[in-house]
Each structure stands twice: as structure tokens, then as C-alpha cells.
Scaffold this motif. Structure first.
Motif, mmCIF file in Angstrom:
data_model
loop_
_atom_site.group_PDB
_atom_site.id
_atom_site.type_symbol
_atom_site.label_atom_id
_atom_site.label_comp_id
_atom_site.label_asym_id
_atom_site.label_seq_id
_atom_site.Cartn_x
_atom_site.Cartn_y
_atom_site.Cartn_z
ATOM 1 N N UNK A 103 3.297 -4.916 -11.354
ATOM 2 C CA UNK A 103 3.448 -4.059 -10.159
ATOM 3 C C UNK A 103 2.791 -2.814 -10.463
ATOM 4 N N UNK A 104 2.214 -2.530 -9.407
ATOM 5 C CA UNK A 104 1.283 -1.155 -9.330
ATOM 6 C C UNK A 104 1.555 -0.276 -8.109
ATOM 7 N N UNK A 105 1.129 0.876 -8.412
ATOM 8 C CA UNK A 105 1.106 1.729 -7.273
ATOM 9 C C UNK A 105 -0.200 2.459 -6.888
ATOM 10 N N UNK A 106 -0.888 2.240 -6.045
ATOM 11 C CA UNK A 106 -2.292 2.532 -5.775
ATOM 12 C C UNK A 106 -2.231 4.111 -5.279
ATOM 13 N N UNK A 107 -3.421 4.659 -4.987
ATOM 14 C CA UNK A 107 -3.852 6.078 -5.072
ATOM 15 C C UNK A 107 -3.116 6.473 -3.714
ATOM 16 N N UNK A 108 -3.012 5.612 -2.774
ATOM 17 C CA UNK A 108 -2.327 5.885 -1.644
ATOM 18 C C UNK A 108 -0.903 5.797 -1.270
ATOM 19 N N UNK A 109 -0.192 5.673 -2.495
ATOM 20 C CA UNK A 109 1.116 5.529 -2.638
ATOM 21 C C UNK A 109 1.768 4.179 -2.307
ATOM 22 N N UNK A 110 0.911 3.109 -2.002
ATOM 23 C CA UNK A 110 1.125 1.748 -1.605
ATOM 24 C C UNK A 110 1.472 0.856 -2.840
ATOM 25 N N UNK A 111 2.523 0.435 -2.747
ATOM 26 C CA UNK A 111 3.079 -0.347 -3.857
ATOM 27 C C UNK A 111 2.390 -1.820 -3.856
ATOM 28 N N UNK A 112 1.917 -2.460 -4.734
ATOM 29 C CA UNK A 112 1.038 -3.589 -4.864
ATOM 30 C C UNK A 112 1.305 -4.386 -6.211
ATOM 31 N N UNK A 113 0.972 -5.840 -5.707
ATOM 32 C CA UNK A 113 1.117 -6.786 -7.090
ATOM 33 C C UNK A 113 -0.365 -7.108 -7.404
ATOM 34 N N UNK A 114 -0.445 -6.667 -8.727
ATOM 35 C CA UNK A 114 -1.746 -6.969 -9.325
ATOM 36 C C UNK A 114 -1.968 -8.116 -10.137
ATOM 37 N N UNK A 115 -2.813 -9.250 -9.828
ATOM 38 C CA UNK A 115 -2.725 -10.469 -10.677
ATOM 39 C C UNK A 115 -4.200 -10.672 -11.477
ATOM 40 N N UNK A 116 -3.592 -10.697 -12.901
ATOM 41 C CA UNK A 116 -4.947 -10.930 -13.727
ATOM 42 C C UNK A 116 -5.175 -12.344 -13.789
ATOM 43 N N UNK A 117 -6.474 -12.633 -13.364
ATOM 44 C CA UNK A 117 -6.812 -14.216 -12.988
ATOM 45 C C UNK A 117 -7.476 -14.757 -14.497
#
Length: 831
Positions: free
Chosen positions: A497-511
Motif C-alpha cells: 500500500x502506498x500514498x502518492x504525491x497527490x494523496x492518491x492511495x495506490x497499490x504498488x506491485x513489485x514484479x
């Protein structure tokens, strides 16, 4: 003498009584003056006070404070001559210095005898029976504190924004008493008809909903410092930016800390940047701008007041044009969607607004829905972000004047550098020499393999509109707090789980296991990102830096379907009712149909399972991980071995193990297994005494043949309302999908029609069991030639209203071929 002593005694007693009562009660006739900053009415413990506080050098605000924190106030500004009086008739009145009434409580002739501020911060007017006639807790302004009840009919207000609780228990944020831009309701598992709901904030930082029909209470939100010890005052406030937040305030600190926010993305608050204002983000937070230089700020000192055209459309000396704004949308919330939503293409969305007299702007969504929103002159609220898959148009007078890039501070200060001319010349000469030397080195070394590898790392490919955002590895490290919060792990890597610079919550997948070079990886990512549909998880961006390969997806708050379907009895709050289940099944089928039959490059998913079906805030299904198998392993999929299969036990189609061509029908098989699990709430590959130690799909078919559809249904739905026609339809479709022979399985487009009830469904043949029970629906003794598959399926209805899914005239029957492609499209991507 005795009379004098008696008089002194009475006077002393009266004085003591008055002193004690004045510490808790405020008598009628009391007055506060804005010109006297030391005057205040305080609670018994002196924690809360009612007083005038200066807003600036000329105006004051009457408010209740906790230390330096305001928890209630009268919004009307008062001048330095203003007074606040507790009148003899029981009325509270705020007068200006000129004697004008600015505010009053309207409690005259109500029997009010005294006022008090209690130790929770509530200012009350009471009668002689100590009954509360009026209080600040019953008349909140923008804040709720601990122990304060917020009930139906109460409103928090701040500028154009309001917050209220409705009869069904929904918490609602509204702009201009019209546009609802945020709502938080009860969990679907709570089935109660509320009678008199009330909202309260506990001292621990929990926001709870209470009602007589609910046992205990329901937690609606909680602060990030939940249950931390200390001298805190926690409060809920509607701020002037339209967002609702829970704060913690430590006495003496002078600083309130945000612990929970209703709208995580501030730019999603309707009207935040005013009419025609466009919200975006810089490194520090949200900023407001205008669509182009065709506009001016309404107030140059306050960008949130919005923008206005420099030249009105009605005053255009020439033609009218449409300003194009990429990655921009104009926010649309109810009731706007009722009259201004159309399903048209990009050109029509732009052209209809240009020709419409009342239209000032339009937005077309690039998410596969084809939705176009027309904006009229009433109010337009914009949002711009590189992650938005949308394009907007604004009507302006020609010529179009786009916003210039940010100006250089150095350019504005050239005149100040005249004293450094010599230094500049020297530095310029050195820079020229360095550049010349670097150019020579590049010319000599550019064919070196080592140099080429370094330059390729920074090479940028040009993408079409809607391309994914490129993140640096450092950006994603910061967004995920160094990959701290793990959401899950699958065959392609770990998700954080991550929060981008524009405050958007995102799911970050390490391939993991990337076998492609830089250029090929970027091309595959561009293909995935161009696939937009309401039932597909959207790819926001990627990272390709050195050995790091990461994908950034939109975050799904409710996680994956498996956590709901296979929840234990102790997790009843995770139980989905039948309506949600059927909508999830239908949404998943539509998403897969888009991948197979509708998108530009048809994609076979190859790993359809509940773990790859994610649910958003409203339990809408979104298919994830499409396109990844080719990205991770681009080798020829026609010759897969058992060890190279990246599918999942229980969902693999028989052709995977029989070394047969993999087509879209393999996904149909996997979907059929998932559909049966949605109905039953249990894993297909599990066996139990209840199923006579048979694989569940085989046992379920036997029950279906006996007419015992109810025995297949999840037993936890016994107390819920269930549409048995839908259940029967879903079970029949699942059995058609998991047929052993691909030619007998329907295409996904037909599956959607059967689930919707548009097509009649004949009785499906019995699915076959796996010999070892490990892989569902497979037979290891299958022929290697696909031509041995039957091209018809006995038992299907021949009704004219149902096109038999396996009829050669309407089905693409797979034949042996040297090519992998068995779809009607040329570019078939195997995932």
C-alpha cells in the motif's frame, strides 16, 4: 448590635453563595465586551471559556475555546464595540458597536434563569428547574467534541459546505445544499431499520453511530492515534476547504493534528477551487489554478475563489473554440448525473458542448464506459492529475491561450546580477569546455555496450494519450514508506500500500522474474495501461529503473473477493449478501468480456480466481493482474509444461495440463469455477463429508440434477433475501463454463447475456472430476489434438430465444494451427 451582626452574617453568606454560584452559573444581566480581552465566562475547571477573540485588528469572533482552540463560534464578525449580553428575558444577543443585532438565541420568555458552561464545553441556558432550554451542543457550528451527540436534523457548516446525518445512518458532505460529494454508510452486513440514529466521538478517537435498533454501536471512523494516552481533546471538524477531519489537540501545544480525513484526495471535494477553478498537486499539497490564460482569478489573493473568463463567450469578437485539457475531469456528483450524462465518443462530447448554448465545459472518461458529462454555466469544479484517464474541454473565445510553464526565478533576477558579469562569463566558458569534452566522449563511446546500457535506462518512449505515469524507485519507496504495509503476495510479486504525491492511495506491485528488456517492458506496460473498463483495475503508472520493475495500480479499499467468500463465522462482517455476489459475478464477467472481445488488443488472463477480483468502496468487481503473464514470461504459451503454468490450483482449465493451445476459453473455465464459489462460499477443490468426499463441483452438479439448488447456496445466506432465479441461473452458467471440452464452453459475451437473463439456458452436461482431485475439471488422458473435441453439446435448449453457445455458426471452435491466435482479433495477448 445584634441586628448589625445578623446583617453582617447574611451579607457574608450571600457573598459566599454568590462566589460559589458564579463559578458555575452565569446570572442574567451578564455581559461580555469585545473591547475587553480579559472578560470571559469559564467552566468550573477553567478548561472551556466563552470569550471574544480577535480575527484581525478590526474584527472579533465570539467563541467557546479549549485553551487556544475554538470549538464553537458565531460566524458573524463583530467590531471592537460589540457586546454579548445575557438579557433579563433569557435571550442571548450579540450587538454591534452601533447597536445592531448580529445574532441571538431566540430564547426570550422561555423561563431561562441562568446559564453555565459545563466541563465538556457545552454552554447551556437553564430554567429554575435546571431544565436545559438551549445549548451549544444542540446548535453546533463546525465542530463536534467528545461527549457531544450529533443527531438527525443537526448540521455542521463551513462556508458553502455542510455535514449532516440522515435517517438511514449515512454521514454526508454536501456543497451548496445541493451536491453530495462524500457519503459514508453502514456496512452491508448490518441489517437494521434505524429509528433515531446519533453520532458521537469518544475520547479514544472513535467516531461511533448509535441507535436503539443496533446492539452496542457501529464504528464509522477512528483517528490514527486511537487509544493513545495523554491529555488530548479529540474533535471532529468541518473545515473551510470542505473536508471533514478528526483532530487531536494537546493542551498547551497550540497545535491540532489531523488524525482522520473523510476525503483523502482533497481535489475530489466539489468546489474546492471555486467556479471554473482546477485543482492539482505540487510537492506540498493541493493548489488551485485556472484552465488557461483565457481566464483570470476572481480574487488574486485567494486562488480558491475560482476563475472567470477574460472575455465572456457572449462578447467574443470572433469564433468560439474548445480548450482541450488532458488528464483533467470536471467533478460530477448527484444530482448532476441525472440530466447531463451521455454515452458518446470523444468528438461528439466536444462538439455537443461547442454547439450547446448552455454548455461551458465537458468531460469524456477513458475508462471504457464512453461516458460524457456536459457542464452548464451553474458551477464547474475541475481536477487535473497525470493519473486521471479523462479529457476535458472548456469553451473559450479564440485564440486559445494555454497556461505557460512555470517561469524561472533566474530570468526575473537578471537585472540584479550585473555585478557578476565577469563571473558569469568565466563560468559560461568552463561550462562550454565541459560540454565540448562531453560531446567528444559521447561520440567516441556511444557504441560501447556499457554506455548503451546506461543511456537506455533513461530513454523515454513516446506514449499515446492516457499513457501511464513513470515513477522513480525513490518515489515509490517514499509512497510505500519503504515498502512497509504489505497488502498481499501472488505469483507475480508482492503488493504494498502506498500514498502518492497527490494523496492518491495506490497499490504498488513489485514484479519478480522479469525476462524482458527495458524497451519491451515499457511497450507491454503501455498496452496494459491502454486497457480501460469499469470492471478492470486501472494501471496508474510504473517504475523501470535499473533492476527494479514495479507497477502502480488504483487501490481497492475492500480488498479481494476471497476474503469475503471464505470468511469464517467470526468474520461475519465480511459476509456478502446475494445482491452483492450476483453483481460481482456480473461485473467480473463484463470485465473479462472486455479483455476477450472488446478491447483493442484482446487479452487472455490465464489466472482468473477470487484473489484477482478486487472490490471497490461500493463492492463493484474489478479484475486485476491482466497482462502480467506475458510481461513476466513472454515465451511461446503454446508449449506450456506443468511447471511453467502460472495459473492457480482449482481454476486451471484441462488444456493447460494436456499441452493444448491456450485460448480465451481457458478463462471461461476459470470464471465458471469462481462463479460456483461465489454461489457456494467455499473452495471448489475442497472435499468434505458433506459432499461424500467428492470434489465440490461434482457434488454440486448431482444436487442440481436432484433440484436441490438451495443446498449448493452458501448456508450463511439463510437469513438474507435471495433471488433463487438468479441463483439457479448462476449455477447453470457455472456448469456450462467448466465443461471439459473448450468448444462446449460459451464465449464470455454469451456468459454475460445468460447471467443477465437475456438468453435462455439449457441443462448443462455434467462436469468431469479430476483423477487426483488436485486440478479441477481436468483429465490427464486427453488427446493432444484439439480436433477430437466435440463441436456440439447435447442437452442444450433449442429455443429460438437462446443461441446455443456451442453451435458452430455462433462459436469460434478452436482448431489445430501453427499460430497461437484463435480469437477473431489479430493481436491476442496471453496473460
Amino acid at each position: 448590635m445584634e441586628q448589625n451582626q445578623l446583617l453582617l452574617t447574611k451579607t457574608f453568606i450571600f457573598f459566599i453563595f454568590f462566589t460559589i454560584s458564579s463559578s458555575t452559573d452565569i446570572p442574567v444581566g451578564s455581559t461580555l465586551s469585545a473591547s475587553n480581552s480579559t472578560q470571559k465566562w469559564s467552566s468550573t475547571n477553567n478548561t472551556f471559556s466563552l470569550q471574544f477573540l480577535p480575527l484581525n485588528s478590526s474584527y472579533f469572533s465570539l467563541c467557546i475555546t479549549y485553551d487556544s482552540l475554538q470549538i464553537w463560534s458565531i460566524s458573524t464578525e463583530a467590531d471592537s464595540g460589540a457586546t454579548f449580553s445575557f438579557l433579563a428575558d433569557g435571550n442571548l444577543r450579540l450587538n454591534s458597536g452601533a447597536g445592531n443585532i448580529l445574532w441571538q438565541s431566540n430564547t426570550s420568555n422561555s423561563g431561562v434563569s441562568h446559564a453555565t458552561i459545563d466541563d465538556s464545553g457545552n454552554f447551556l441556558l437553564k430554567n429554575r428547574s435546571n431544565f436545559v432550554v438551549w445549548s451549544t451542543f444542540d446548535n453546533p457550528t463546525d465542530t463536534i467534541v467528545q461527549s457531544q451527540n450529533f443527531t438527525v436534523g443537526m448540521v455542521l457548516s463551513s462556508g458553502s459546505y455542510s455535514f449532516f446525518l440522515n435517517r438511514t445512518g449515512n454521514l454526508t458532505l454536501q456543497w451548496n445544499n445541493n451536491v453530495v460529494y462524500w457519503s459514508l454508510g453502514l456496512n452491508a452486513s448490518i441489517n437494521a431499520n434505524l429509528s433515531n440514529p446519533r453520532l458521537g466521538l469518544q475520547s479514544l478517537g472513535i467516531l461511533q453511530l448509535y441507535d436503539a435498533s443496533i446492539r452496542g454501536s457501529v464504528i464509522m471512523a477512528y483517528g490514527s492515534d486511537y487509544a493513545e494516552s495523554g491529555d488530548f481533546l479529540r474533535f471532529l471538524r468541518l473545515d473551510n476547504d470542505g473536508n471533514l477531519r478528526i483532530y487531536s489537540f494537546s493542551r498547551g501545544s497550540g497545535n491540532a493534528i489531523v488524525r482522520w480525513t473523510a476525503v483523502n484526495d482533497q481535489c475530489q471535494v466539489f468546489g474546492y477551487c471555486g467556479n471554473m477553478g482546477v485543482c492539482s498537486y505540487n510537492d506540498t499539497g493541493p493548489v488551485c489554478g485556472c484552465p488557461s490564460e483565457n481566464f483570470d482569478f476572481v480574487d488574486p489573493n485567494d486562488s480558491t475563489r475560482g476563475c472567470r473568463l477574460k472575455r465572456e463567450i457572449s462578447d467574443c469578437p470572433g469564433s468560439v473554440a474548445m480548450l482541450q485539457m488532458d488528464h483533467t475531469k470536471f467533478l460530477t456528483y448527484y444530482p448532476e448525473t441525472t440530466n447531463d450524462l451521455y454515452y458518446v465518443g470523444i468528438s461528439a462530447c466536444r462538439g455537443n458542448c461547442l454547439s450547446g448554448s448552455s454548455c461551458v465545459a465537458s468531460t469524456i472518461l477513458a475508462d471504457g464506459s464512453g461516458q460524457c458529462y456536459i457542464k452548464t454555466a451553474s458551477f464547474v469544479s475541475g481536477y487535473q492529475s497525470a493519473a486521471l484517464p479523462s479529457t476535458s474541454y472548456v469553451k473559450v473565445c479564440n485564440p486559445i491561450l494555454p497556461n505557460p510553464p512555470p517561469s524561472s526565478e533566474e530570468g526575473r533576477e537578471k537585472d540584479k546580477l550585473k555585478g557578476w558579469i565577469v563571473a558569469v562569463v568565466v563560468l559560461g566558458t568552463l561550462a562550454a569546455l565541459i560540454l565540448l569534452e562531453g560531446s567528444v566522449w559521447w561520440w567516441c563511446c556511444r557504441k560501447s555496450p556499457k554506455f548503451g546500457g546506461v543511456s537506455a535506462q533513461y530513454a523515454l518512449l513516446e506514449y499515446a494519450s492516457g499513457a501511464p505515469v513513470q515513477f522513480s524507485y525513490k518515489d515509490l519507496q517514499q509512497a510505500t514508506r519503504n515498502f512497509k504495509e504489505k497488502l498481499g503476495e501472488g505469483g507475480f510479486g508482492v503488493v504494498y500500500k502506498g500514498v502518492l504525491a497527490n494523496r492518491t492511495v495506490a497499490a504498488v506491485k513489485q514484479l519478480e522474474g522479469i525476462e524482458q528488456g527495458e524497451k519491451q517492458f515499457r511497450m507491454e506496460v503501455a498496452t496494459i495501461s491502454s486497457t480501460h473498463h469499469l470492471n478492470l483495475v486501472r494501471l496508474i503508472g510504473f517504475c523501470s529503473e535499473s533492476r527494479h520493475r514495479l507497477l502502480v495500480y488504483e487501490f481497492m479499499k475492500n480488498g479481494s473477493l476471497d476474503s469475503f467468500l471464505f470468511a469464517t463465522g467470526d468474520e461475519s462482517g465480511r459476509l456478502l449478501n446475494w445482491e452483492h455476489r450476483f453483481n460481482i459475478a456480473l461485473g467480473t464477467a463484463r470485465g473479462i468480456t472486455y479483455l476477450h472481445e472488446e478491447c483493442r488488443d484482446c487479452i487472455v488472463h490465464c489466472d482468473i480466481k477470487p484473489e484477482n477480483i478486487l472490490l471497490d468502496d461500493n463492492y463493484n468487481a474489478k479484475v486485476s493482474d491482466f497482462g502480467l503473464a506475458k510481461l513476466v514470461n513472454p515465451k511461446d504459451h503454446r508449449h506450456r509444461t506443468l511447471t511453467s503454468v502460472r495459473g492457480t490450483r482449482g481454476y486451471l482449465a484441462p488444456e493447460w495440463l494436456a499441452n493444448l493451445p491456450i485460448t480465451s476459453k481457458s478463462d471461461v473455465y476459470s470464471f465458471g469455477m469462481v462463479l460456483l464459489e461465489i454461489v457456494s462460499g467455499r473452495r471448489n477443490f475442497e472435499v468434505s463429508n458433506e459432499t461424500n468426499r467428492k470434489k465440490f463441483s461434482v457434488w454440486a452438479y448431482e444436487e442440481y440434477e436432484k433440484g436441490n439448488v438451495g443446498s449448493i447456496l452458501d448456508t450463511r445466506l439463510a437469513d438474507f433475501e435471495v433471488d433463487l432465479d438468479q441463483v439457479t441461473r448462476a449455477i447453470q452458467v457455472s456448469f456450462w463454463c467448466i465443461q471439459e471440452q473448450p468448444s462446449q464452453r460459451p464465449m464470455m459475451g454469451k456468459v454475460v447475456q445468460m447471467l443477465e437473463g437475456i438468453m435462455e439456458i439449457g441443462k448443462p452436461p455434467a462436469p468431469k472430476a479430476a483423477p487426483d482431485g488436485s486440478i479441477s475439471g481436468t483429465s490427464l488422458n486427453m488427446s493432444g489434438s484439439i480436433s477430437t473435441f466435440a463441436t456440439s453439446a447435447p442437452g442444450l435448449s433449442s429455443s429460438s430465444s437462446f443461441q446455443t453457445p456451442v453451435a458452430q455458426s455462433s462459436m469460434n471452435v478452436e482448431r489445430p494451427t501453427s499460430s497461437l491466435i484463435h480469437s477473431k482479433r489479430e493481436n491476442l495477448i496471453i496473460n
